[in-house]
Design a protein around this motif. Sequence first.
Motif, PDB file in Angstrom:
ATOM      1  N   VAL A   1       0.849  -1.200   0.000  1.00 43.65           N
ATOM      2  CA  VAL A   1       0.000   0.000   0.000  1.00 43.65           C
ATOM      3  C   VAL A   1       0.883   1.249   0.000  1.00 43.65           C
ATOM      4  CG1 VAL A   1      -1.717   1.330   1.299  1.00 43.65           C
ATOM      5  CG2 VAL A   1      -1.984  -1.149   1.050  1.00 43.65           C
ATOM      6  N   SER A   2       1.952   1.241   0.800  1.00 46.47           N
ATOM      7  CA  SER A   2       2.878   2.381   0.827  1.00 46.47           C
ATOM      8  C   SER A   2       3.497   2.622  -0.540  1.00 46.47           C
ATOM      9  CB  SER A   2       3.993   2.144   1.846  1.00 46.47           C
ATOM     10  OG  SER A   2       3.485   2.164   3.141  1.00 46.47           O
ATOM     11  N   GLN A   3       3.874   1.556  -1.230  1.00 42.42           N
ATOM     12  CA  GLN A   3       4.456   1.692  -2.570  1.00 42.42           C
ATOM     13  C   GLN A   3       3.443   2.308  -3.539  1.00 42.42           C
ATOM     14  OE1 GLN A   3       5.510  -2.367  -3.356  1.00 42.42           O
ATOM     15  NE2 GLN A   3       7.467  -2.235  -2.259  1.00 42.42           N
ATOM     16  N   GLN A   4       2.193   1.875  -3.443  1.00 42.43           N
ATOM     17  CA  GLN A   4       1.163   2.410  -4.333  1.00 42.43           C
ATOM     18  C   GLN A   4       0.862   3.873  -4.006  1.00 42.43           C
ATOM     19  OE1 GLN A   4       0.492   0.568  -6.922  1.00 42.43           O
ATOM     20  NE2 GLN A   4       1.701  -1.063  -5.988  1.00 42.43           N
ATOM     21  N   LEU A   5       0.881   4.218  -2.726  1.00 41.69           N
ATOM     22  CA  LEU A   5       0.677   5.614  -2.329  1.00 41.69           C
ATOM     23  C   LEU A   5       1.805   6.500  -2.853  1.00 41.69           C
ATOM     24  CD1 LEU A   5      -0.652   5.064   1.272  1.00 41.69           C
ATOM     25  CD2 LEU A   5      -1.837   6.358  -0.521  1.00 41.69           C
ATOM     26  N   ARG A   6       3.029   5.968  -2.860  1.00 41.79           N
ATOM     27  CA  ARG A   6       4.158   6.731  -3.391  1.00 41.79           C
ATOM     28  C   ARG A   6       3.930   7.051  -4.867  1.00 41.79           C
ATOM     29  NH1 ARG A   6       8.021   3.230  -4.037  1.00 41.79           N
ATOM     30  NH2 ARG A   6       8.461   3.619  -6.197  1.00 41.79           N
ATOM     31  N   ILE A   7       3.447   6.102  -5.625  1.00 44.50           N
ATOM     32  CA  ILE A   7       3.158   6.331  -7.046  1.00 44.50           C
ATOM     33  C   ILE A   7       2.070   7.392  -7.198  1.00 44.50           C
ATOM     34  CG2 ILE A   7       2.187   5.259  -9.136  1.00 44.50           C
ATOM     35  CD1 ILE A   7       3.615   2.629  -8.165  1.00 44.50           C
ATOM     36  N   LEU A   8       1.035   7.312  -6.389  1.00 42.65           N
ATOM     37  CA  LEU A   8      -0.045   8.305  -6.448  1.00 42.65           C
ATOM     38  C   LEU A   8       0.454   9.693  -6.049  1.00 42.65           C
ATOM     39  CD1 LEU A   8      -2.917   6.122  -4.936  1.00 42.65           C
ATOM     40  CD2 LEU A   8      -2.750   6.947  -7.315  1.00 42.65           C
ATOM     41  N   ARG A   9       1.350   9.738  -5.054  1.00 43.88           N
ATOM     42  CA  ARG A   9       1.947  11.018  -4.634  1.00 43.88           C
ATOM     43  C   ARG A   9       2.792  11.601  -5.744  1.00 43.88           C
ATOM     44  NH1 ARG A   9       4.350   8.855  -0.216  1.00 43.88           N
ATOM     45  NH2 ARG A   9       6.350   9.573  -0.950  1.00 43.88           N
ATOM     46  N   MET A  10       3.631  10.768  -6.357  1.00 40.70           N
ATOM     47  CA  MET A  10       4.513  11.241  -7.426  1.00 40.70           C
ATOM     48  C   MET A  10       3.706  11.727  -8.638  1.00 40.70           C
ATOM     49  SD  MET A  10       7.556   8.381  -7.078  1.00 40.70           S
ATOM     50  CE  MET A  10       8.046   8.618  -8.763  1.00 40.70           C
ATOM     51  N   SER A  11       2.509  11.189  -8.801  1.00 38.73           N
ATOM     52  CA  SER A  11       1.633  11.610  -9.894  1.00 38.73           C
ATOM     53  C   SER A  11       0.856  12.877  -9.545  1.00 38.73           C
ATOM     54  CB  SER A  11       0.647  10.487 -10.225  1.00 38.73           C
ATOM     55  OG  SER A  11       1.330   9.351 -10.666  1.00 38.73           O
ATOM     56  N   GLY A  12       0.992  13.327  -8.318  1.00 40.94           N
ATOM     57  CA  GLY A  12       0.302  14.547  -7.891  1.00 40.94           C
ATOM     58  C   GLY A  12      -1.158  14.337  -7.546  1.00 40.94           C
ATOM     59  N   LEU A  13      -1.556  13.095  -7.337  1.00 41.31           N
ATOM     60  CA  LEU A  13      -2.963  12.811  -7.050  1.00 41.31           C
ATOM     61  C   LEU A  13      -3.270  12.719  -5.570  1.00 41.31           C
ATOM     62  CD1 LEU A  13      -3.648  10.135  -9.805  1.00 41.31           C
ATOM     63  CD2 LEU A  13      -3.900  12.620  -9.920  1.00 41.31           C
TER      64      LEU A  13
END
Length: 121
Positions: free
Chosen positions: A66-78
Amino acid sequence: MPKAHTAARRADRMTHAFDDAECGRIVEILKAIAHPLRLRVVAVLCERDENVSSLAAELGANQTIVSQQLRILRMSGLVNVDRKGGFAVYSLAEPHLQTLIECMTGCVVEGRSGLRPTRGG
């Protein structure tokens, strides 16, 4: 307002020709949520802000994943992250995501998408 008239007004708003930058950003957003777990995370964050452990528990997923997926969402600005006490609390950075999720859910739940299940799923 009659249904046909409402649909016509909606179509008028959709005739906007996207420039390259707009198309690029739309594609980035769709790619960012085009993973089952990320889509589920965004759906939860549409309802409320949450920390990683609570998200993992609710989604029945490993906290590290979940943390890894949140990092991707953060990096995408979402997704935004705020530190509150000892926790990182995540929230939607783009409020229009809620509308997007609602539209996609409506397509699936109401069966209007015309999409057929994939062979693997």
